[in-house]
Design an enzyme around this catalytic site. Structure first.
Site, PDB file in Angstrom:
ATOM      1  CG  LEU A  58      41.925  27.621  35.468  1.00 13.60           C
ATOM      2  CD1 LEU A  58      42.272  26.858  36.738  1.00 13.60           C
ATOM      3  CD2 LEU A  58      40.919  26.850  34.630  1.00 13.60           C
TER       4      LEU A  58
ATOM      5  CG  HIS B 220      48.186  37.965  33.131  1.00 11.94           C
ATOM      6  ND1 HIS B 220      49.063  39.009  32.974  1.00 11.94           N
ATOM      7  CD2 HIS B 220      48.733  37.157  34.068  1.00 11.94           C
ATOM      8  CE1 HIS B 220      50.109  38.844  33.770  1.00 11.94           C
ATOM      9  NE2 HIS B 220      49.928  37.724  34.455  1.00 11.94           N
TER      10      HIS B 220
ATOM     11  CG  HIS C  61      51.095  33.224  33.415  1.00 12.06           C
ATOM     12  ND1 HIS C  61      52.320  32.918  33.981  1.00 12.06           N
ATOM     13  CD2 HIS C  61      50.784  34.473  33.826  1.00 12.06           C
ATOM     14  CE1 HIS C  61      52.719  33.943  34.711  1.00 12.06           C
ATOM     15  NE2 HIS C  61      51.807  34.901  34.633  1.00 12.06           N
TER      16      HIS C  61
END
Length: 125
Positions: free
Chosen positions: A72, A77, A11
């Site tokens: 996680l 995304h 990210h």
């Protein structure tokens, strides 16, 4: 013969220190010589971007790029953005085979890490 690249999909964070742990993990993977090419690509906030990192892999001769999401959870995304970026890359580099692996959170080993951390946090002695 295929030249495989590992592309770690992250990210990113505006805080530079936030990426240090990820880089330690990626550097350990590099030392294991599993992939001749290992790059990191950021979705937001940092460089190189995922498309830039894909280009770096291709410039180094990658004929196959395996993307592993350093995430996680399977939010937007993971479920939409990363697959879309890989689809775009496949169109841009038709000679390269792209594979998107499972995100880190799917690993059962994370359950063990969570349990261990909970026990550590509960030790008030």
């Amino acid at each position: 013969m295929a030249k495989r690249a590992l592309l770690v999909l992250v990210h990113g964070s505006p805080r530079p220190a936030a990426n240090e742990a990820m880089y330690r993990v990626v550097n350990e993977v590099k030392r294991r010589d599993i992939f001749p090419i290992v790059e990191v690509g950021f979705l937001e906030c940092n460089s190189p971007s995922i498309p830039e990192a894909i280009a770096l892999c291709v410039q180094q001769g990658a004929t196959e790029i395996v993307g592993v999401p350093y995430f996680l959870h399977t939010g937007t995304h993971v479920a939409e953005d990363l697959p879309s970026l890989f689809e775009e890359a496949q169109k841009r580099y038709p000679q390269v085979h792209f594979r998107l692996g499972p995100y880190l959170g799917r690993s059962s080993q994370l359950t063990e890490v969570l349990a261990k951390r909970a026990v550590e946090a509960g030790n008030f002695e």
